[in-house]
Motif scaffolding. Structure first.
Motif, mmCIF file in Angstrom:
data_model
loop_
_atom_site.group_PDB
_atom_site.id
_atom_site.type_symbol
_atom_site.label_atom_id
_atom_site.label_comp_id
_atom_site.label_asym_id
_atom_site.label_seq_id
_atom_site.Cartn_x
_atom_site.Cartn_y
_atom_site.Cartn_z
ATOM 1 N N LEU A 14 0.815 -1.209 0.000
ATOM 2 C CA LEU A 14 0.000 0.000 0.000
ATOM 3 C C LEU A 14 0.852 1.264 0.000
ATOM 4 O O LEU A 14 0.501 2.257 -0.644
ATOM 5 C CB LEU A 14 -0.942 -0.025 1.204
ATOM 6 N N ASP A 15 1.979 1.242 0.715
ATOM 7 C CA ASP A 15 2.869 2.408 0.685
ATOM 8 C C ASP A 15 3.400 2.640 -0.723
ATOM 9 O O ASP A 15 3.525 3.781 -1.185
ATOM 10 C CB ASP A 15 4.032 2.203 1.665
ATOM 11 N N GLU A 16 3.722 1.538 -1.421
ATOM 12 C CA GLU A 16 4.181 1.647 -2.800
ATOM 13 C C GLU A 16 3.082 2.228 -3.686
ATOM 14 O O GLU A 16 3.335 3.108 -4.523
ATOM 15 C CB GLU A 16 4.616 0.280 -3.320
ATOM 16 N N ALA A 17 1.856 1.759 -3.501
ATOM 17 C CA ALA A 17 0.738 2.266 -4.296
ATOM 18 C C ALA A 17 0.528 3.746 -4.043
ATOM 19 O O ALA A 17 0.203 4.524 -4.956
ATOM 20 C CB ALA A 17 -0.528 1.480 -3.971
ATOM 21 N N ARG A 18 0.714 4.185 -2.783
ATOM 22 C CA ARG A 18 0.561 5.610 -2.462
ATOM 23 C C ARG A 18 1.624 6.444 -3.164
ATOM 24 O O ARG A 18 1.325 7.509 -3.734
ATOM 25 C CB ARG A 18 0.655 5.801 -0.955
ATOM 26 N N LEU A 19 2.866 5.975 -3.150
ATOM 27 C CA LEU A 19 3.930 6.725 -3.815
ATOM 28 C C LEU A 19 3.706 6.816 -5.322
ATOM 29 O O LEU A 19 3.948 7.851 -5.947
ATOM 30 C CB LEU A 19 5.284 6.077 -3.520
ATOM 31 N N VAL A 20 3.256 5.723 -5.923
ATOM 32 C CA VAL A 20 2.949 5.736 -7.350
ATOM 33 C C VAL A 20 1.846 6.748 -7.642
ATOM 34 O O VAL A 20 1.897 7.482 -8.645
ATOM 35 C CB VAL A 20 2.550 4.328 -7.825
ATOM 36 N N ALA A 21 0.825 6.807 -6.760
ATOM 37 C CA ALA A 21 -0.273 7.755 -6.951
ATOM 38 C C ALA A 21 0.226 9.199 -6.828
ATOM 39 O O ALA A 21 -0.196 10.084 -7.588
ATOM 40 C CB ALA A 21 -1.375 7.485 -5.932
ATOM 41 N N VAL A 22 1.118 9.443 -5.875
ATOM 42 C CA VAL A 22 1.689 10.785 -5.716
ATOM 43 C C VAL A 22 2.457 11.172 -6.980
ATOM 44 O O VAL A 22 2.315 12.289 -7.507
ATOM 45 C CB VAL A 22 2.608 10.831 -4.481
ATOM 46 N N GLN A 23 3.296 10.269 -7.459
ATOM 47 C CA GLN A 23 4.076 10.555 -8.660
ATOM 48 C C GLN A 23 3.169 10.806 -9.851
ATOM 49 O O GLN A 23 3.391 11.748 -10.634
ATOM 50 C CB GLN A 23 5.014 9.386 -8.944
ATOM 51 N N GLU A 24 2.115 9.977 -10.007
ATOM 52 C CA GLU A 24 1.197 10.146 -11.120
ATOM 53 C C GLU A 24 0.474 11.483 -11.038
ATOM 54 O O GLU A 24 0.291 12.181 -12.041
ATOM 55 C CB GLU A 24 0.192 8.988 -11.144
ATOM 56 N N MET A 25 0.093 11.865 -9.814
ATOM 57 C CA MET A 25 -0.610 13.137 -9.654
ATOM 58 C C MET A 25 0.304 14.311 -10.004
ATOM 59 O O MET A 25 -0.110 15.257 -10.681
ATOM 60 C CB MET A 25 -1.117 13.278 -8.215
ATOM 61 N N GLY A 26 1.553 14.222 -9.562
ATOM 62 C CA GLY A 26 2.494 15.283 -9.912
ATOM 63 C C GLY A 26 2.697 15.377 -11.411
ATOM 64 O O GLY A 26 2.741 16.484 -11.977
ATOM 65 N N THR A 27 2.798 14.243 -12.087
ATOM 66 C CA THR A 27 2.986 14.233 -13.542
ATOM 67 C C THR A 27 1.776 14.816 -14.250
ATOM 68 O O THR A 27 1.909 15.612 -15.203
ATOM 69 C CB THR A 27 3.234 12.792 -14.017
ATOM 70 N N ARG A 28 0.590 14.458 -13.802
ATOM 71 C CA ARG A 28 -0.633 14.976 -14.435
ATOM 72 C C ARG A 28 -0.741 16.493 -14.229
ATOM 73 O O ARG A 28 -1.128 17.230 -15.145
ATOM 74 C CB ARG A 28 -1.852 14.269 -13.849
ATOM 75 N N SER B 17 4.263 21.067 -4.873
ATOM 76 C CA SER B 17 3.802 20.884 -3.481
ATOM 77 C C SER B 17 3.434 19.424 -3.205
ATOM 78 O O SER B 17 3.638 18.926 -2.092
ATOM 79 C CB SER B 17 2.605 21.801 -3.204
ATOM 80 N N VAL B 18 2.894 18.742 -4.196
ATOM 81 C CA VAL B 18 2.530 17.331 -4.027
ATOM 82 C C VAL B 18 3.770 16.457 -3.938
ATOM 83 O O VAL B 18 3.872 15.550 -3.105
ATOM 84 C CB VAL B 18 1.626 16.869 -5.196
ATOM 85 N N LEU B 19 4.768 16.757 -4.791
ATOM 86 C CA LEU B 19 5.929 15.878 -4.924
ATOM 87 C C LEU B 19 7.014 16.146 -3.884
ATOM 88 O O LEU B 19 7.744 15.224 -3.493
ATOM 89 C CB LEU B 19 6.528 16.024 -6.328
ATOM 90 N N ALA B 20 7.144 17.379 -3.437
ATOM 91 C CA ALA B 20 8.272 17.733 -2.561
ATOM 92 C C ALA B 20 8.243 16.939 -1.262
ATOM 93 O O ALA B 20 9.280 16.436 -0.791
ATOM 94 C CB ALA B 20 8.252 19.235 -2.274
ATOM 95 N N GLU B 21 7.071 16.809 -0.671
ATOM 96 C CA GLU B 21 6.990 16.072 0.596
ATOM 97 C C GLU B 21 7.347 14.604 0.408
ATOM 98 O O GLU B 21 8.057 14.003 1.220
ATOM 99 C CB GLU B 21 5.582 16.204 1.181
ATOM 100 N N ALA B 22 6.875 14.015 -0.696
ATOM 101 C CA ALA B 22 7.174 12.606 -0.950
ATOM 102 C C ALA B 22 8.666 12.412 -1.199
ATOM 103 O O ALA B 22 9.264 11.425 -0.737
ATOM 104 C CB ALA B 22 6.367 12.113 -2.154
ATOM 105 N N VAL B 23 9.302 13.375 -1.902
ATOM 106 C CA VAL B 23 10.736 13.253 -2.157
ATOM 107 C C VAL B 23 11.520 13.401 -0.863
ATOM 108 O O VAL B 23 12.553 12.723 -0.660
ATOM 109 C CB VAL B 23 11.183 14.287 -3.208
ATOM 110 N N ALA B 24 11.057 14.253 0.023
ATOM 111 C CA ALA B 24 11.734 14.396 1.313
ATOM 112 C C ALA B 24 11.726 13.082 2.094
ATOM 113 O O ALA B 24 12.697 12.751 2.794
ATOM 114 C CB ALA B 24 11.062 15.508 2.118
ATOM 115 N N GLU B 25 10.629 12.323 1.961
ATOM 116 C CA GLU B 25 10.541 11.037 2.658
ATOM 117 C C GLU B 25 11.312 9.946 1.927
ATOM 118 O O GLU B 25 11.808 9.003 2.547
ATOM 119 C CB GLU B 25 9.067 10.617 2.786
ATOM 120 N N HIS B 26 11.431 10.072 0.597
ATOM 121 C CA HIS B 26 12.073 9.030 -0.212
ATOM 122 C C HIS B 26 13.054 9.699 -1.183
ATOM 123 O O HIS B 26 12.822 9.696 -2.405
ATOM 124 C CB HIS B 26 11.020 8.227 -0.974
ATOM 125 N N PRO B 27 14.138 10.217 -0.671
ATOM 126 C CA PRO B 27 15.040 11.036 -1.512
ATOM 127 C C PRO B 27 15.791 10.219 -2.570
ATOM 128 O O PRO B 27 16.356 10.819 -3.493
ATOM 129 C CB PRO B 27 16.015 11.638 -0.496
#
Length: 907
Positions: free
Chosen positions: A148-162, A174-184
């Motif tokens: 589920l964590d993987e699915a969430r990250l994929v969704a974040v990346q997809e949302m940023g791309t869209r 704003s969507v991607l920066a927080e996720a990158v901070a957690e998974h640099p």
């Protein structure tokens, strides 16, 4: 009511009010059941999950207590049900936030960017913290959190791309920066952030992100950036702010546990140059799994993308409209909704234009018709289309040049491998016999095997034999091969195909539930429905087109056993069942009687049956009759069982007599014993002395051939007692009794009965019977070591055979001439007679006489010092002797070397 697991566990009523769940273990029970919504979770698995693989002695009672407390607070469409071997939480997918999240992400996948952003935003809003944040143990959380964590990250990346494609780069950052901070070190995520920063005019920040990431990759992993991050860096340097052109990669993941299909994959590889491949086969045979396996294998050959659409041709809902599918395909290549043509023809033209210079793989799954597929075909031969369907879609072959590949059920070894993939090799290897029976009960159908495997996988303490024992029950087999979720399983798959049939074909399909055999032809189908054969043939072809039946030979159709069980369920609510069964039995009686006139030496035709078939095959020769019996023998056997179970005594003995005529000609002595006993009993219960005597005579001669001469004499004596007043029957009784007495060594008594039979044959003018009696007298003379006298009788018999059709008596007499000539030392005459007899026996399909003539030829060749020529004939004779259960097999085996007899086995 809703269950929320994306964060601390929550239970929320329909009006949004939180409902207290209580103890931590109880929250774990609720979470475990919710994660397997609508699927049974065994008690053992719950104990393991809730107590982290170490349940205390009182855990089972505690679990029952937690279940009871949960039932008190659940409601509003969510129920906790006890279902062996555990419990199941029943509710709609929307009742659990995990599934709402997954469904929103799925909906976004093929949606236009604006709509996709809305779906993804709603999906990510469901997260309130780490998955199962307040579950005390580790076992359950570890089972789902990574996925589920993987699915969430994929969704974040997809949302940023869209968002970036919509030129809303600030939101994307704003969507991607927080996720990158957690998974640099997650490079695709970092690359998306770099492009979003660049798109917003923040090139310096974008380059800084690249620099920091490069340093961390080198320091922590000792690697350089991958292609995605390098490409993003180069685009920043080049000042290219255009959204990255999407290359669709829509193929679903391959099915777990895919096995076999080597031949089919090779056929697809061999036809790689063809623009359209069509995979056809019955429901559940694994067409989609095969298509996905091959599509993934060749995906690299199509660098411009892979498209996928489930056309839902056989779902409970309406099939997917090709216009809707085209919208999804066009969006996948960046065409905006405003640019999509309004009508189907326009969209199809856009699609062809878009793919004109591209190499794209298009997978169209579950197609209903050619008209559904045609608009989705690219115009370029550089693209490849792979279509799966339960229908044959012959139109695509005829008009579009498609290459069709029929997908059969799995071979035995692949079916076993599939079970091993689901259950583990050791469990399968421990019960080879049960596994073999299980694959047979599942018709080696992948869907059925997967369901059976799933049942066993969730019940590790079950033996495979225990499931086999349940599946043997034909009334419940289809139910057992269904999943708890509605619309899943063999029955549901067949039901969808059945519901789409035209009325005439549907009526025939239902009525096939009354047919006891595995296959039938159009004449039999016509008799079942009381229609003409042309209409029946049309209905059968429709059923074959939909893969509910398969055409094995021209105008002959077979069905899988699970299809047979499905039709039995359908026909259980039909009207006039008894009449339809009677028509079927009368058809087999009528045609069987016609066929036996060509096979039997003495035929008294049956009176017309109650239901005379309007259409039936024209059996106008011995060869045609023998071929019909050979093909229909299993069905005649099954029809006899139906007659025995309630189809009437008259039909029983008539079917038995037809079958006996065939087995008499084939030389199947053991089968004849069974048939004659069935026929005699039915005739006796009818009070038909003539019918009973007829069977007793046949039984007597058969028992004599098997060496059971005392029984043979008893049966023929009883037949002679019943034959009084019927000269034809008295003739047959006298001849058979003489034959049996001769076999018992009572030669004087035998000669008296044979002489009586000879006189009766002259009296009634029965030349064919006279041939048989003269041949028996010749064999009697051979028993008395009088070959000259034997040759005289046999020669007289041969002088009569030209007046009658070729018969078993003719073949037997040629063998007798050979035997007498051999005893007189006239070896070349004997050899010629044996060979003539063998040729006639092979023409008539008489394996008993084939065996005798092969034996005779071998013995003569031995006397002529040609052992090399003799052995093949002895071996051919031995095979038939053992196959027919004849008493002299061991004596004949002694003439052969052990290495030659080794492959010969009893049937």
């Amino acid at each position: 009511m809703r269950v929320n697991l994306l964060g601390p566990i929550e239970l929320v009523s329909a009006d949004g009010v939180p409902v207290p769940v209580g103890a931590a273990k109880r929250r774990t029970v609720l979470a475990a059941l919710a994660l397997d919504l609508n699927r049974v979770v065994s008690g053992d698995r719950l104990l393991s999950l809730v107590w982290d693989d170490a349940p205390p002695p009182q855990a089972k009672a505690a679990l029952q207590g937690h279940v009871a407390q949960l039932r008190k607070v659940l409601g509003d469409g969510v129920d906790l049900v006890t279902r062996a071997p555990g419990y199941v939480l029943v509710g709609d997918r929307s009742a659990v936030d995990v599934f709402r999240f997954e469904d929103l992400v799925d909906a976004a996948r093929d949606a236009p960017d604006e709509v996709a952003v809305g779906h993804l935003r709603a999906a990510l809003a469901l997260w309130r913290g780490p998955v199962l944040a307040d579950v005390p143990g580790d076992r359950l959380r570890e089972a789902v959190s990574a996925r589920l964590d993987e699915a969430r990250l994929v969704a974040v990346q997809e949302m940023g791309t869209r968002l970036h494609r919509l030129d809303r780069s600030a939101e994307a950052v704003s969507v991607l920066a927080e996720a990158v901070a957690e998974h640099p070190l997650r490079e695709p995520l970092v690359a998306a952030l770099v492009l979003a920063l660049h798109g917003g005019g923040r090139q310096a920040e974008a380059l800084d992100v690249v620099r920091r990431t490069r340093e961390r990759l080198a320091d922590e992993l000792g690697v350089d950036p991958g292609p995605e991050l390098r490409d993003a860096f180069e685009r920043v340097l080049a000042g290219d702010r255009r959204p990255v052109e999407s290359v669709p990669a829509q193929l679903p993941r391959e099915h777990r546990g895919f096995v076999g299909r080597t031949d089919e994959l090779s056929d697809l590889d061999a036809g790689h140059d063809s623009a359209i491949h069509l995979l056809v086969g019955p429901a559940g045979v694994g067409k989609t799994a095969l298509a996905l396996r091959w599509a993934h294998r060749v995906a690299a050959d199509f660098p411009d993308g892979q498209l996928f659409a489930d056309l839902r041709g056989f779902d409970e809902t309406e099939p997917l409209d090709p216009g809707t599918a085209l919208v999804g395909f066009l969006r996948a290549f960046g065409v905006t909704d405003a640019q999509v043509a309004a009508d189907l023809e326009g969209r199809a033209a856009q699609f062809r234009s878009l793919l004109a210079d591209r190499r794209v793989l298009v997978l169209l799954d579950n197609a209903r018709s050619a008209s559904q597929v045609r608009p989705l075909l690219p115009g370029s031969g550089r693209c490849l289309v792979l279509v799966t369907s339960r229908h044959r879609l012959d139109d695509l072959v005829a008009t579009e040049g498609a290459t069709a590949l029929a997908v059969p059920t799995l071979p035995e070894d692949s079916a076993v491998d599939l079970l091993a993939a689901l259950l583990g090799r050791q469990r399968v290897d421990d019960e080879p016999d049960a596994v073999a029976e299980l694959t047979a009960l599942c018709d080696r159908l992948p869907l059925a095997l997967r369901i059976a495997g799933a049942r066993l996988a969730s019940r590790p303490r079950w033996t495979i034999r225990s499931l086999v024992d349940e599946l043997r029950d034909e009334q419940h087999r289809l139910a057992l091969l269904s999943l708890p979720e509605a619309g899943r399983g063999v029955h549901a798959a067949l039901a969808v195909s059945y519901r789409e049939l035209p009325e005439g074909a549907a009526r025939l399909f239902r009525t096939l539930g009354l047919h006891p055999g595995a296959d039938l032809d159009s004449y039999t189908a016509a008799a079942l429905l009381d229609i003409n054969v042309v209409t029946a043939r049309t209905h059968l072809r429709t059923l074959a087109y939909t893969n509910l039946l398969h055409e094995t030979t021209p105008d002959r159709y077979a069905r899988h056993d699970l299809v047979r069980l499905f039709t039995r369920q359908l026909v259980s609510v039909e009207s006039e069942v008894d009449t339809k069964v009677a028509r079927l039995l009368d058809y087999y009686v009528f045609v069987g009687d016609s066929a036996r006139t060509h096979l039997s030496d003495h035929v008294r035709p049956f009176p017309p049956p109650e239901h005379v078939p309007a259409s039936h095959p024209a059996l106008d020769s011995h060869a045609a009759a023998l071929e019909w019996f050979t093909v229909e023998e299993p069905n005649l056997r099954s029809a006899l069982d139906v007659a025995l179970a309630g189809g009437g005594l008259r039909r029983t003995w008539q079917l038995a007599l037809c079958l006996d005529a065939f087995h008499f000609r084939r030389g199947d002595r053991l089968d004849r014993v069974t048939l004659c006993r069935i026929g005699a009993q039915a005739a006796r219960r009818l009070g038909d002395a003539h019918g009973e005597a007829t069977f007793l005579l046949r039984l007597g001669s058969t028992l004599a051939d098997l060496g059971r001469v005392e029984e043979a004499v008893d049966e023929c004596t009883r037949a002679a007692e019943l034959a009084g007043g019927d000269r034809d029957l008295e003739l047959a009784a006298s001849a058979n009794l003489g034959y049996c007495l001769m076999a018992d060594g009572r030669l004087d008594e035998a000669q008296r009965w044979m002489t009586t039979a000879l006189e009766l044959s002259r009296e009634v003018g029965d030349e064919r019977s006279r041939v048989g009696v003269l041949n028996n007298l010749a064999n009697l003379s051979l028993r008395r070591h009088a070959p000259e006298e034997a040759l005289r009788h046999a020669t007289e018999a041969l002088g009569l055979v030209s007046a009658v059709a070729p018969s078993k008596a003719h073949t037997a007499t040629l063998h007798t001439v050979g035997t007498a000539s051999q005893q007189l030392g006239r070896l070349q005459v004997a050899l010629a007679s044996y060979r003539e007899g063998l040729a006639l026996a092979e023409r008539l399909g008489d394996r008993y006489q084939e065996a005798l003539c092969h034996r005779g030829i071998g013995d003569v060749l031995e006397r002529l010092d040609d052992l090399a020529g003799a052995r093949p004939h002895w071996l051919a004779a031995l095979i038939r002797y053992r196959d027919l259960g004849l008493a002299d097999a061991d004596d004949l085996a002694g003439k052969l070397d052990p290495n030659l007899t080794a492959p010969v086995r009893n049937r």
